[in-house]
Design an enzyme around this catalytic site. Sequence first.
Site, PDB file in Angstrom:
ATOM      1  N   ASN A 155      30.099  42.328  35.008  1.00 40.75           N
ATOM      2  CA  ASN A 155      30.910  42.445  36.218  1.00 40.75           C
ATOM      3  C   ASN A 155      30.495  41.456  37.303  1.00 40.75           C
ATOM      4  OD1 ASN A 155      32.777  44.998  35.979  1.00 40.75           O
ATOM      5  ND2 ASN A 155      30.817  45.609  35.095  1.00 40.75           N
ATOM      6  N   ASP A 156      29.383  41.743  37.941  1.00 41.09           N
ATOM      7  CA  ASP A 156      28.986  40.976  39.126  1.00 41.09           C
ATOM      8  C   ASP A 156      28.694  39.509  38.813  1.00 41.09           C
ATOM      9  OD1 ASP A 156      29.082  43.408  40.585  1.00 41.09           O
ATOM     10  OD2 ASP A 156      27.109  43.921  39.796  1.00 41.09           O
ATOM     11  N   VAL A 157      28.183  39.225  37.620  1.00 42.45           N
ATOM     12  CA  VAL A 157      27.775  37.854  37.292  1.00 42.45           C
ATOM     13  C   VAL A 157      28.954  36.964  36.928  1.00 42.45           C
ATOM     14  CG1 VAL A 157      25.491  38.600  36.554  1.00 42.45           C
ATOM     15  CG2 VAL A 157      27.333  38.427  34.862  1.00 42.45           C
TER      16      VAL A 157
END
Length: 461
Positions: A387-389
């Site tokens: 998700n965040d990466v």
Amino acid sequence: MSTTFIQCLYIVAFALFIYGLMGLTGPRTAVRGNMIAAAGMAVAVIATLLTPGLGNWWLILLGVAIGTVIGVPAARRVKMTAMPQMVALFNGVGGGAIALIAWVEFRSSSGFFDEPAYVAVASLFAAIIGSLSFWGSTVAFGKLQEILSSRPVTVGRLQQPLNLLVLLLAVACGVSIVVGARSEWLMVGLLVTSSVLGLLVVLPIGGADMPVVISLLNAATGLSAAAMGLALANTALIVAGMIVGASGSILTNLMAKAMNRSIPAIVAGGFGGGAVAGAVDAGDRSVRQTSAGDAAIQMAFARQVIIVPGYGLAVAQAQHQVRQLSSLLEDKGVSVYYAIHPVAGRMPGHMNVLLAEADVPYDRLKEMELINGEFARTDVTLVIGANDVTNPAARTDPTSPIYGMPILDVDESKSIIVLKRSMRPGFAGVDNELYYNPRTSMLFGDAKSSVSEITEELKAL
């Protein structure tokens, strides 16, 4: 037993430590490296047990038996998704052991009476850092295990002044002991305030920063062990502690850079809370869904496919299915690579370990700096729970909490397929702009089942 012989055993142990550490640079040699380092620790333990005047053999054997009974089954049964928690817990136990040793030394020497000043200072430093590491690691374990909320728990603007006050109280207890006070209550006060400090430091840190916190606490435990080794004149503790402290510090710095975060900012906390359950309010935006059949067709006719693993891969235990999928694509003439972000997952190297378990060739694993230039030339990128990466907001939205964090440039691919259970955001609690990209298709469901379905569709083509 000859002192010279014991020192020679320590030298052998240190050589094995370093040689084993060198083996951890790649998955092909990692198992052997671990075994070599473990053999070095066995030699160091034997050397310590041969030290003249060592007593309480029954207590030593009891401790070894208890540690073996608890440690071996725990390590063998732990799931890959729980590996970060286990690392945090085992690291914390090491810090707690150092703190208890410092307390024992205080009692056995009547408050360091007639001991050189450096012995008292080193022991008290080890007690403070060891206690902080134990309780901080316990909180990290709780957040990762979701026993505690992964959201920052803070008292607002008073947090840092409160941390400083508790630290000063711990240091004041230590200074009092060094200058000659021998009350055991001072030592208890030092241990208690250090423990409270460990709780106060880690509770305000959000879940997204936990990989860095684990590495930082690991380094702290190593430094406390080295300090205790200095106080005890134990060469094994000094060398092993310095190796752990140095390697942990380097890794912490690398992890912080990978998130574009400074270590003081991480310790200050307040970033990376847990996401609320349910879908994220996307306003007027919508996502495009796809099927396993369509995904299979896209990848079958691609020249290059990049797979981006994340924590969702670990949760689904889909690494073997992903390996089977990539092998099938390669048989069809498709080039397949894996894009590894330094903080993907919930501990350093989480994805590397997971994929190595499925015998993914090491040369197919590409670090962020090497793979980012390939996305623009990639026909299909398959994102599995990362998700965040992969969030473009880190580059484009100055108001985003993750703005400035280096990410995988997945959005530059010609086509993007994302495997997720739902639209729930990642561990940082930030909605991913990638999902609303016109080139992105979402395949909802369990990653293991979804990859297996795509594989079956590929076989049918």
